[in-house]
Motif scaffolding. Structure first.
Motif, PDB file in Angstrom:
ATOM      1  N   SER A  31       0.820  -1.205   0.000  1.00 33.47           N
ATOM      2  CA  SER A  31       0.000   0.000   0.000  1.00 33.47           C
ATOM      3  C   SER A  31       0.857   1.258   0.000  1.00 33.47           C
ATOM      4  N   ILE A  47       1.948   1.704  -3.538  1.00 34.79           N
ATOM      5  CA  ILE A  47       0.828   2.228  -4.310  1.00 34.79           C
ATOM      6  C   ILE A  47       0.602   3.696  -3.986  1.00 34.79           C
ATOM      7  N   SER A  64     -13.551  -2.528  -0.611  1.00 38.64           N
ATOM      8  CA  SER A  64     -12.731  -3.331  -1.519  1.00 38.64           C
ATOM      9  C   SER A  64     -11.276  -2.861  -1.480  1.00 38.64           C
ATOM     10  N   GLN A  65     -10.372  -3.812  -1.634  1.00 37.08           N
ATOM     11  CA  GLN A  65      -8.953  -3.479  -1.630  1.00 37.08           C
ATOM     12  C   GLN A  65      -8.603  -2.554  -2.788  1.00 37.08           C
ATOM     13  N   ALA A  66      -9.209  -2.767  -3.950  1.00 35.31           N
ATOM     14  CA  ALA A  66      -8.915  -1.928  -5.114  1.00 35.31           C
ATOM     15  C   ALA A  66      -9.300  -0.474  -4.843  1.00 35.31           C
ATOM     16  N   LEU A  74      -6.846   1.140  -2.410  1.00 34.75           N
ATOM     17  CA  LEU A  74      -5.562   1.476  -3.028  1.00 34.75           C
ATOM     18  C   LEU A  74      -5.686   2.662  -3.979  1.00 34.75           C
ATOM     19  N   ILE A  75      -6.817   2.778  -4.683  1.00 28.58           N
ATOM     20  CA  ILE A  75      -7.029   3.940  -5.558  1.00 28.58           C
ATOM     21  C   ILE A  75      -7.096   5.216  -4.725  1.00 28.58           C
TER      22      ILE A  75
END
Length: 392
Positions: A248, A251, A295-297, A300-301
């Motif tokens: 993370s 990212i 959600s993980q996505a 991260l966004i």
């Protein structure tokens, strides 16, 4: 509204700019690895979050201590040599993490790392602004920010590769930073410019002259320390893996690095204060949004957007510093930035860690986001007051 060019045009000192960017990238790799790695190692050893925050505060104390010594040091030793000395000191401090498991020894090494990093920060920023003309200042500051963020992105990648149970990642990083110090020596010999000396008392004079710039860096520091130190622990406490927590941070930093040259273009072509205000608003809102995402996505966004916006505050402050100040005021401004970063990161690490212990993990990002939004509101009101005075 565009900014006014305040300094004469000249050819940029490419050797100096390269030395500064390479040196700060090495520092960023070190910080990008040590912040999440130290936090995760101490968490794995069941060290309380408050003591993990204290350890991060030792780094901030080192940053602050160096700001008061930089004036005397620049009068004794040339600025480029101090940058090399800071890189060597970083390598030695990192070797301590690789060779010792004692918490209090780590605190001393973290303090030493902070002192060395502060010297690199202050002198690199001042030198960068001396080495480039104002017409390119935003874009070169963007490249500087990209190098720093790229280092932050690369550092945590060592955690999935080498794990958290031995000191190999620290040792490898120490060797890398030592090699960068050698390369910096070669580049400084070709440079046409040098970092300026800092006059006695100039630091506090600068704070009085540019409190909003200092506050901008403090807001960035709080967001930065929360993102790379407290947020990995936040993810672990919510049940995510250590690898996810480390990735993370990558990212967070990778889109930030890619975006900084674009941010620099906006700084050169549009209103620099407007870019700073937009960055603060986006960073604060992104922090606050993270606890509501599942959600993980999506997490991260949001993390990537937050990192890009919060670091843009620093790019804005660095660009505006070079636009408005010159000579010894650049070193004073860089020292004030380092002090603001030290105070902001110390307050951020201790406060965010404490609210996570007392309330819940979600209180960490909510607190950091609220502080950055508060700065955005204050900064926006200040800009409106300035416009009202100029139009009357």
């Amino acid at each position: 509204m565009t900014h006014a060019i305040s300094t004469a045009d000249f050819a940029p000192d490419t050797a100096a700019i390269a030395a500064v960017i390479i040196g700060v990238t090495a520092f960023a790799v070190a910080q990008g690895l040590t912040y999440p790695l130290i936090s995760l190692v101490l968490e794995h050893r069941s060290v309380p979050q408050s003591l993990i925050g204290f350890n991060a505060g030792c780094f901030a104390a080192g940053l602050g201590t160096a700001t008061f010594a930089v004036g005397a040091l620049t009068r004794l030793v040339r600025g480029d040599r101090l940058i090399v000395g800071g890189l060597v000191g970083c390598a030695l401090s990192l070797s301590v993490f690789a060779s010792s498991d004692n918490f209090w020894v780590w605190c001393v090494a973290r303090f030493s790392l902070g002192v060395c990093v502060s010297l690199i920060f202050m002198l690199s920023e001042a030198w960068l602004n001396t080495a480039c003309p104002d017409r390119l200042r935003g874009r070169i500051s963007g490249l500087y920010g990209a190098g720093m963020c790229g280092g932050f992105a690369a550092g945590p990648l060592a955690i999935p590769l080498f794990g958290t149970k031995n000191g190999f990642a620290f040792a490898l990083l120490a060797v890398y930073v030592a090699c960068v110090a050698f390369l910096t020596v070669i580049l400084t010999r070709k440079a046409r410019t040098q970092p300026e000396q800092a006059a006695s008392g100039a630091l506090f004079s600068f704070v009085r002259r540019a409190p909003l710039l200092v506050g901008m860096v403090a807001a960035f520091a709080i967001a930065d320390i929360a993102a790379i130190s407290a947020m990995p622990v936040y993810f672990v406490r919510l049940g995510y893996s250590e690898s996810f927590a480390a990735i993370s941070v990558t990212i967070l930093a990778l889109p930030t690095a890619l975006a900084q040259p674009l941010v620099g273009w906006f700084l050169d072509k549009t209103s620099r204060s407007g870019v700073a205000l937009a960055s603060a608003l986006i960073a604060g809102l992104s922090f606050i949004a993270i606890p509501f995402l599942e959600s993980q996505a999506a997490i991260l966004i949001a993390f990537g957007i937050m990192g890009t916006a919060s670091f843009s505050l620093y790019t804005c402050a660095l660009t505006i510093l070079g636009e408005r100040f010159a000579g010894e005021a650049l070193v004073a401004g860089s020292a004030a930035f380092a002090l603001a970063y030290a105070i902001g990161s110390a307050a951020g690490s201790s406060t965010v860690g404490a609210v996570m212990d007392i309330y819940s993990p979600a209180a960490g990002p909510m607190t950091a986001g609220s502080v950055v939004l508060a700065f955005a509101v204050f900064y926006g009101l200040s800009l409106l007051r300035s416009r009202a005075r100029s139009s009357s």
